[in-house]
Design an enzyme around this catalytic site. Structure first.
Site, PDB file in Angstrom:
ATOM      1  CD  GLU A  18      -2.933   1.309   2.462  1.00  0.00           C
ATOM      2  OE1 GLU A  18      -3.709   1.888   3.265  1.00  0.00           O
ATOM      3  OE2 GLU A  18      -2.976  -0.155   3.082  1.00  0.00           O
TER       4      GLU A  18
ATOM      5  CD  GLU B 163      -5.537   7.920   5.110  1.00  0.00           C
ATOM      6  OE1 GLU B 163      -6.358   7.863   5.940  1.00  0.00           O
ATOM      7  OE2 GLU B 163      -4.575   6.517   5.578  1.00  0.00           O
TER       8      GLU B 163
END
Length: 414
Positions: A116, A120
């Site tokens: 991943e 964010e």
């Protein structure tokens, strides 16, 4: 102990969220993954065949200003998932984060074997954003996240966030300036499997979440102040590989084992349409096996023009015919986890499991958390946890089972 419980919650959610994905590291009959194998540019003024709504369809809207993802009530998790995968590539998004305490805006790449790469932003943090990565779902260490300064509040203005990923390094850019580099010799591993794209907004501050998660998200979410919305008005994607689909030749999880049908891994590396203004030679904080936990926010203070973009705005179809993606070919993506939606993010691709962060850099951009209480790194699992049980009857059953399991674990850990 609190951080252990927070991690347990996140990891359990992650397992649940990824249950419908076929993990090539544990299964031998996973279907091939549809390849993008070209360059595309989207403004989201209308629905795109390149993306499917993964959760909370009522919160997904397209218009003259682009895409809006709106969290209107508790358990909403409006999100999109790409109908294709890229095998190394460049992804550039012009994004305005959602406002609100405990609200998290996420944009990330994730693989079926839980690699991943994350971007964010926390609704209450008006000065920074976070980059993060996970490898094969591992949360053995908690210092992968880094914070980066912004030139203006990311909830008020659109900013350009770019991920440039090859077999040698990952570079995160902010407004055209490289702010972080991760090399493939990192002691914590390196993401190297075909990835799909996810984006969405969720409530990390939901009262049912672990205390560490709520604190990481900036505090408990006040749903009386809903709706909360994030926006995307431009997305440019370039796949550095060619072919029709990507599959795993073995269960090593290494990029050298990936097979590109009628194409080549990294076959488009020199053909992708990249804006020369944004390149990997820009100054950045580089981390190798000895510096994977380097500090964050200071490295991105050089962010400048938000216009710095990477891929050409026009969808490049000049690549070989095998690299062109027909909308019909992606409508039936091999990945059957549309409902997993945003549920996969941070930690474990497909479902980000959170890390229980200690004093070092950690989870996605949190607001004013003290460095000693950064317990849980936002991850796909946490996002998945915010999906309303009412949206999926089977999901509600799984959710109940998960809560029961968590209760047992918490009692043991306590």
């Amino acid at each position: 102990m609190q951080s252990i419980i927070a991690y347990t919650l996140w990891f359990t959610y992650t397992l649940a969220a990824t249950s419908s994905l076929c993990n090539p590291l544990s299964a031998t009959n996973c279907p091939a993954e549809t390849a993008l194998a070209t360059d595309i540019s989207l403004d989201f003024k209308s629905e795109s065949s390149y993306f499917d709504i993964a959760s909370t369809e009522s919160g997904v809207e397209y218009g003259d200003d682009g895409l809006s993802l709106t969290l209107s009530k508790r358990f909403d998790n409006p999100s999109l998932k790409s109908a294709f995968y890229i095998m190394f590539g460049r992804v550039e998004v012009s994004l305005k984060a959602g406002k609100g305490q405990g609200i998290v805006s996420s944009f990330y790449l994730q693989s079926n074997d839980l690699d991943e790469i994350d971007i964010e932003l926390v609704g209450g943090d008006t000065t920074q954003w976070q980059s993060n990565y996970f490898v094969k779902g591992s949360v053995e260490t908690y210092d992968r996240g880094e914070f980066h300064d912004t030139s203006s509040a990311p909830q008020d203005d659109y900013h350009n966030y770019t991920i440039d990923w090859t077999n040698e390094r990952i570079i995160w850019y902010f407004d055209g300036t490289a702010v972080r580099t991760l090399t493939n010799d990192s002691s914590q591993g390196f993401p190297q499997s075909p990835m799909y794209l996810m984006t969405g907004i969720w409530a990390g501050g939901d009262p049912s979440n672990a205390p560490g998660t709520i604190e990481w998200a900036g505090g408990e979410t006040d749903y009386s102040k809903a709706p909360f919305a994030m926006y995307i008005n431009s997305l440019k994607i370039s796949d550095y590989s060619s072919g029709e689909s990507y599959s795993y030749g073995d269960q090593s999880g290494k990029w050298t084992s990936i097979e590109a049908k009628n194409g080549k891994v990294l076959g488009r590396l020199n053909d992708a349409e990249i804006d020369p203004e944004v390149n990997s030679d820009s100054s950045s904080s580089s981390e190798s096996s000895d510096s994977s936990s380097s500090s964050s926010s200071s490295s991105s203070s050089s962010s400048s023009s938000s216009s710095g973009s990477s891929l050409s705005s026009s969808s490049s179809s000049s690549s070989s015919s095998s690299s062109s993606l027909s909308t019909s070919s992606i409508s039936g993506s091999s990945d059957s986890s549309a409902e997993v939606s945003l549920s996969s993010s941070s930690d474990t691709p497909g479902t980000s499991s959170t890390e229980v962060e200690e004093p070092a850099t950690s989870s996605s951009s949190r607001t004013s958390l003290s460095s000693t209480t950064r317990e849980s790194e936002s991850s796909s699992s946490s996002r998945s946890a915010s999906i309303s049980a009412s949206e999926d009857s089977s999901g509600s059953k799984n959710f109940s089972s998960i809560l029961s399991y968590i209760a047992i674990l918490v009692s043991i850990l306590s």
